[in-house]
Design an enzyme around this catalytic site. Structure first.
Site, mmCIF file in Angstrom:
data_model
loop_
_atom_site.group_PDB
_atom_site.id
_atom_site.type_symbol
_atom_site.label_atom_id
_atom_site.label_comp_id
_atom_site.label_asym_id
_atom_site.label_seq_id
_atom_site.Cartn_x
_atom_site.Cartn_y
_atom_site.Cartn_z
ATOM 1 N N LYS A 241 0.166 -7.930 -2.545
ATOM 2 C CA LYS A 241 -1.106 -7.350 -2.980
ATOM 3 C C LYS A 241 -0.877 -5.958 -3.552
ATOM 4 C CE LYS A 241 -4.124 -5.565 0.000
ATOM 5 N NZ LYS A 241 -4.510 -4.230 -0.563
ATOM 6 N N ASP B 110 -19.123 -3.064 -11.461
ATOM 7 C CA ASP B 110 -19.706 -2.332 -12.585
ATOM 8 C C ASP B 110 -20.762 -3.231 -13.213
ATOM 9 O OD1 ASP B 110 -19.984 -0.521 -14.893
ATOM 10 O OD2 ASP B 110 -18.011 0.245 -14.307
ATOM 11 N N ILE B 111 -21.265 -2.854 -14.376
ATOM 12 C CA ILE B 111 -22.208 -3.730 -15.061
ATOM 13 C C ILE B 111 -21.483 -5.025 -15.438
ATOM 14 C CG2 ILE B 111 -23.582 -1.776 -15.883
ATOM 15 C CD1 ILE B 111 -22.307 -2.193 -18.643
ATOM 16 N N ASP C 295 0.840 -1.203 0.000
ATOM 17 C CA ASP C 295 0.000 0.000 0.000
ATOM 18 C C ASP C 295 0.873 1.249 0.000
ATOM 19 O OD1 ASP C 295 -2.319 -1.503 -0.045
ATOM 20 O OD2 ASP C 295 -2.462 -1.598 2.142
ATOM 21 N N ARG D 152 0.546 -2.860 7.284
ATOM 22 C CA ARG D 152 1.450 -2.019 8.059
ATOM 23 C C ARG D 152 2.344 -2.750 9.058
ATOM 24 N NH1 ARG D 152 -3.297 2.461 8.295
ATOM 25 N NH2 ARG D 152 -4.442 0.552 7.773
ATOM 26 N N GLN E 48 -8.724 -0.735 10.750
ATOM 27 C CA GLN E 48 -9.455 -1.989 10.683
ATOM 28 C C GLN E 48 -10.202 -2.182 11.999
ATOM 29 O OE1 GLN E 48 -9.438 -3.730 7.932
ATOM 30 N NE2 GLN E 48 -7.600 -3.111 6.831
ATOM 31 N N LEU F 219 -8.376 -4.656 -6.798
ATOM 32 C CA LEU F 219 -9.033 -3.460 -7.325
ATOM 33 C C LEU F 219 -10.537 -3.470 -7.090
ATOM 34 C CD1 LEU F 219 -7.092 -2.871 -10.674
ATOM 35 C CD2 LEU F 219 -6.605 -2.006 -8.375
ATOM 36 N N LYS F 220 -11.069 -4.568 -6.578
ATOM 37 C CA LYS F 220 -12.485 -4.647 -6.180
ATOM 38 C C LYS F 220 -13.407 -4.125 -7.279
ATOM 39 C CE LYS F 220 -11.350 -3.969 -1.250
ATOM 40 N NZ LYS F 220 -9.910 -3.576 -1.398
#
EC number: 4.1.1.23
Length: 232
Positions: free
Chosen positions: A35, A67-68, A13, A212, A191, A63-64
């Site tokens: 990731k 969308d359609i 991240d 982290r 979290q 990237l989660k």
């Protein structure tokens, strides 16, 4: 490529390629996967995935997509063509969206990434769900979405370790990817629904996403080794 021998996925991240690769160069691809999330991918695009794969890492592209159905399926196809090991979509996109992604991957003759559904983000609690019109406990929404994911042919789910036992009982074929993992003594940060690595595996999680506690450690390699030892 070296096959990873642990369930650990280290979250890269970072906002820049250099920062991400500085950490990756301190990690052993036999001891963890990595990731790539929205910030790093938006900054670096597909090049970062290729570079990490060249270093021997299996890559979870986080990237989660949501969308359609056709748009999401084409995004998953593009991820597969990059050679990622795992890709995820939001289960809340619905059954048809998830099924379209499954169908697109099944057309491939080569290796397929694991197709994972995101249930309820680990930062969300009941009051957060109520704010978007869902007056239920996070665990109940997770189980609803898990049933859709299994019906769509997904390989697994992203979920809190606190939901892992119930999910493994209800859907034993689904692989569970758990963020919000904090080794004993680590700060909770943003979290909320969290467990330690050992607790998460014992609860039924298959893969553990750790950010982290490793990425911001003074010695990331030592921090990774400590988690590996905890799981031994």
């Amino acid at each position: 490529m070296s096959a990873c021998q642990t369930p650990i996925i280290v979250a890269l991240d970072f906002p820049t390629r250099d920062a991400a690769l500085k950490l990756a160069d301190q990690l052993d691809p036999k001891l963890c996967r990595v990731k790539v999330g929205k910030e790093l991918f938006t900054s670096c695009a597909a090049e970062i995935v290729g570079t990490l794969r060249d270093k021997g890492f299996e890559v979870f592209l986080d990237l989660k997509f949501h969308d359609i159905p056709n748009t999401t399926a084409m995004a998953v196809k593009a991820a597969a063509e990059m050679g990622v090991w795992m890709v995820n979509v939001h289960c809340s996109g619905g059954l048809r969206m998830m099924a379209a992604c499954r169908e697109e991957l099944d057309k491939r003759s080569g290796p397929q990434p694991l197709l994972i559904g995101v249930t309820v983000l680990t930062s969300m609690e009941r009051e957060d769900l109520a704010g978007i019109g869902l007056d239920i406990e996070p665990q109940e929404q997770v189980l609803r979405l898990a049933a859709l994911a299994e019906k769509a042919g997904m390989d697994g789910l992203v979920c809190s370790a606190l939901e892992a036992t119930a999910l493994k009982t209800a859907h034993p074929s689904l692989q569970l990817v758990t963020p919000g993992i904090r080794p004993a003594g680590s700060a909770q940060d943003d979290q909320r629904r969290i467990l330690t690595p050992r607790q998460a595996l014992d609860a039924g999680s298959d893969y553990l996403v750790i950010g982290r506690p490793i990425s911001q450690a003074a010695d990331p390699a030592k921090a990774l080794a400590s988690v590996v030892a905890e799981l031994a």
